[in-house]
Design an enzyme around this catalytic site. Structure first.
Site, PDB file in Angstrom:
ATOM      1  N   LYS A  61       0.829  -1.197   0.000  1.00 30.16           N
ATOM      2  CA  LYS A  61       0.000   0.000   0.000  1.00 30.16           C
ATOM      3  C   LYS A  61       0.867   1.252   0.000  1.00 30.16           C
ATOM      4  CE  LYS A  61      -3.971  -1.870   2.576  1.00 30.16           C
ATOM      5  NZ  LYS A  61      -5.004  -1.623   1.571  1.00 30.16           N
ATOM      6  N   ARG A 116     -10.442 -11.561   2.106  1.00 29.83           N
ATOM      7  CA  ARG A 116     -11.295 -12.645   1.592  1.00 29.83           C
ATOM      8  C   ARG A 116     -10.573 -13.985   1.649  1.00 29.83           C
ATOM      9  NH1 ARG A 116     -11.799  -9.485  -3.990  1.00 29.83           N
ATOM     10  NH2 ARG A 116     -11.457  -7.789  -2.528  1.00 29.83           N
TER      11      ARG A 116
HETATM   12  N1  BES Z   1      -8.253  -3.738   4.376  1.00 25.15           N
HETATM   13  C1  BES Z   1      -8.378  -3.365   3.015  1.00 25.15           C
HETATM   14  C2  BES Z   1      -9.666  -2.615   2.724  1.00 25.15           C
HETATM   15  C3  BES Z   1      -9.748  -1.203   3.220  1.00 25.15           C
HETATM   16  C4  BES Z   1      -9.125  -0.182   2.545  1.00 25.15           C
HETATM   17  C5  BES Z   1     -10.501  -0.912   4.320  1.00 25.15           C
HETATM   18  C6  BES Z   1      -9.251   1.111   2.972  1.00 25.15           C
HETATM   19  C7  BES Z   1     -10.631   0.405   4.756  1.00 25.15           C
HETATM   20  C8  BES Z   1     -10.002   1.410   4.091  1.00 25.15           C
HETATM   21  C9  BES Z   1      -8.375  -4.602   2.129  1.00 25.15           C
HETATM   22  O1  BES Z   1      -7.586  -5.643   2.567  1.00 25.15           O
HETATM   23  C10 BES Z   1      -7.855  -4.179   0.814  1.00 25.15           C
HETATM   24  O2  BES Z   1      -6.714  -3.802   0.749  1.00 25.15           O
HETATM   25  N2  BES Z   1      -8.696  -4.234  -0.203  1.00 25.15           N
HETATM   26  C11 BES Z   1      -8.317  -3.832  -1.510  1.00 25.15           C
HETATM   27  C12 BES Z   1      -8.875  -4.842  -2.481  1.00 25.15           C
HETATM   28  C13 BES Z   1      -8.368  -4.662  -3.877  1.00 25.15           C
HETATM   29  C14 BES Z   1      -6.907  -5.012  -3.962  1.00 25.15           C
HETATM   30  C15 BES Z   1      -9.169  -5.542  -4.794  1.00 25.15           C
HETATM   31  C16 BES Z   1      -8.916  -2.460  -1.766  1.00 25.15           C
HETATM   32  O3  BES Z   1     -10.034  -2.204  -1.343  1.00 25.15           O
HETATM   33  O4  BES Z   1      -8.222  -1.628  -2.339  1.00 25.15           O
HETATM   34 MN    MN Z   2      -5.566  -5.450   1.922  1.00 29.92          MN
END
Ligand code: BES
Ligand code: MN
Ligand code: ZN
Length: 489
Positions: free
Chosen positions: A274, A348
């Site tokens: 990230k 997931r």
């Molecule tokens: N924990 C994150 C989701 C999230 C992001 C929650 C920002 C709250 C605020 C999750 O694990 C994630 O990174 N999801 C990705 C999925 C994507 C790679 C398909 C996302 O939402 O960007």
């Molecule tokens: Mn994630």
């Protein structure tokens, strides 16, 4: 924890160090405010005439040492126009009042806001909402702060309850304890709140509540069970994964309601790392698991006559030489081969194996709770959790419980049409579904592991914490889920 008590004395005689009363716009006093006004020789009316007390919703004024009253402080809260007064304004004014109490040297407060009629709501609702709001406002995170000199702190709130004699305040107190636990776990830093810490907290919960028994699966057992997806996520971390199960037996032999909460104790994104800005918020990526802990705490305090199981897969998602990578194919406990197209779609992957394992408990209902997608935050913001289910009855029950508890969800579709976004040529399916409808394709992924179950998925990415530098965990959706359980036979 705050203590809550019903209040029988009239406002001018109240002994608490602060009394809360409401006034409407257009110089309309509520009856409690009118009583104070009369006892103090018309102070409130004069302040309304001068414009100092507008009565606008969202405003408040703190008045000191009014003549003729036993209490030294009166907090006057604006309720807006009387004809527009409704449940949402009641909640807003109550929140405003309890925020205003923060920092005051007040140990005991007495609220008369609960006397005001709210269309379509009864006294039980007003009391329980008020108590939850009061405890929410009173919570302070201190775990990693230097000890401060003792200050006078709020410890008790009394609510005017009229002739009401039910147990709304006691119930609210149990729910507030659950919300607090969820918030505290969510707020703790990830160097403290790691998978082993969460497992230890489960044992702690069971020590407090003998009706709860705990089981923690270690990595070796997960390997034996073939949890290839969960294990892939944990591969890059020095903290071994824990699969925590807490089982509450409230004297019912019925099949359990099973809750599974995402417990990523820190989500760096893994090899698909990230951006640095805002990454610290990913300590909250275990708020689904935290809500399961909070739910168990509330259920045990309420002594619900139900069988409830809370499951928390606790894993850290880190980049490392041992990390799983984009293009890896992993085999889940259910036997599906999954192509990893993004290591940041890790929630997931831990949930699918936990949901498969959860089915050993033969759930009457199976509900997962997860800070799963940024897409859900884009769709719904922070006001509603995202709800997905193929079961209309279960979905409607959860939506209704959210409305009643002011911890709302909004439903997104799980139509077949979206499923093909998970197609890939290298495995049974991929772990991401492309650019569009990201909250839904995450739900679609989970749906493949819950066939035949009475299942719902709650995406709490937007509702689990307040975003921003000083943001703290909200404890959502503990209140909604307890409300739903209270309605179960
Ligand atoms: N924990 C994150 C989701 C999230 C992001 C929650 C920002 C709250 C605020 C999750 O694990 C994630 O990174 N999801 C990705 C999925 C994507 C790679 C398909 C996302 O939402 O960007
Ligand atoms: Mn994630
Ligand atoms: Zn995550």
């Amino acid at each position: 924890m705050l203590e809550f008590k019903p209040l029988a004395v009239r406002p001018k005689d109240v002994a608490a160090s602060l009394a809360i009363v409401g006034v409407f716009e257009e110089r309309m006093l509520t009856s409690a405010a009118a009583e104070l006004d009369a006892a103090s020789g018309g102070v409130l009316k004069r302040l309304m005439e001068s414009g100092d007390l507008s009565g606008r919703v969202g405003t408040h004024s703190l008045l000191h040492q009014l003549p003729g009253l036993a209490t030294p402080r009166v907090l006057v809260v604006g309720l807006g126009e009387q004809r527009k007064f409704d449940a949402s304004r009641f909640l807003r004014a109550t929140r405003e009042a309890h925020k205003a109490l923060k920092g005051l040297p007040v140990e005991q407060a007495a609220s008369y806001l609960t006397e005001v009629d709210v269309p379509r709501q009864d006294m039980a609702w007003k009391l329980s909402q008020s108590a939850l709001i009061a405890d929410y406002a009173a919570y302070k995170y201190t775990a990693t702060l230097k000890a401060r000199p003792e200050r006078v702190e709020l410890r008790e709130v009394q609510f005017s309850a009229g002739s009401y004699v039910g147990d709304a305040l006691a119930r609210a107190s149990a729910i507030a304890a659950g919300v607090r636990l969820a918030r505290e776990l969510g707020n703790l830093p990830p160097n403290i709140c790691n998978p082993a810490y969460l497992a230890e907290q489960a044992h702690e919960l069971a020590r407090r509540h003998p009706e709860i028994s705990v089981q923690v699966l270690e990595r070796a057992e997960m390997e034996t069970l073939g949890m290839g997806a969960l294990l892939a996520v944990s591969a890059g971390s020095d903290h071994p994964p824990k699969l925590i199960a807490m089982s509450y037996h409230g004297g019912s032999g019925a099949k359990p309601h099973v809750f599974v909460g995402k417990g990523i104790t820190f989500d760096t994104g893994g090899i698909d790392i990230k951006p640095a800005a805002g990454m610290e918020e990913m300590k909250f990526d275990m708020c689904g698991a935290a809500s399961v802990f909070g739910l168990m705490e509330a259920v045990a305090r309420l002594k619900l006559p139900l069988h409830v199981v809370g499951i928390a897969p606790a894993v850290e998602n880190m980049p490392d030489g041992r990390s799983y990578r984009p293009s890896d194919v992993v085999k889940t406990m259910a036997g599906h081969q999954v192509e990893i197209l993004n290591t940041d779609a890790e929630g997931r992957l831990i949930l699918c194996d936990a949901l498969t394992w959860a089915q050993r408990f033969e759930p009457a209902t199976l509900i997962d709770i997860a800070t799963l997608t940024g897409a859900c935050v884009v769709a719904l913001g922070s006001h509603a959790s995202g709800l997905m289910s193929r079961d209309d009855d279960l979905a409607n029950e959860l939506l209704a419980a959210g409305e009643r508890s002011s911890d709302r969800a909004w439903r997104l579709p799980l139509w077949e049409d979206y499923q093909s976004q998970l197609d890939t040529g290298f495995a049974d399916f991929a772990n991401i579904g492309g650019k569009y409808a990201g909250a839904i394709t995450a739900g679609c992924f989970l749906s493949r592991f819950t066939e035949g179950q009475r299942w719902a998925h709650l995406d709490i990415a937007g509702s689990a914490w307040d975003a921003g530098r000083k943001g703290t965990a909200t404890g959502r959706p503990v209140a909604m889920l307890v409300e739903w359980l209270l309605g179960q036979p």
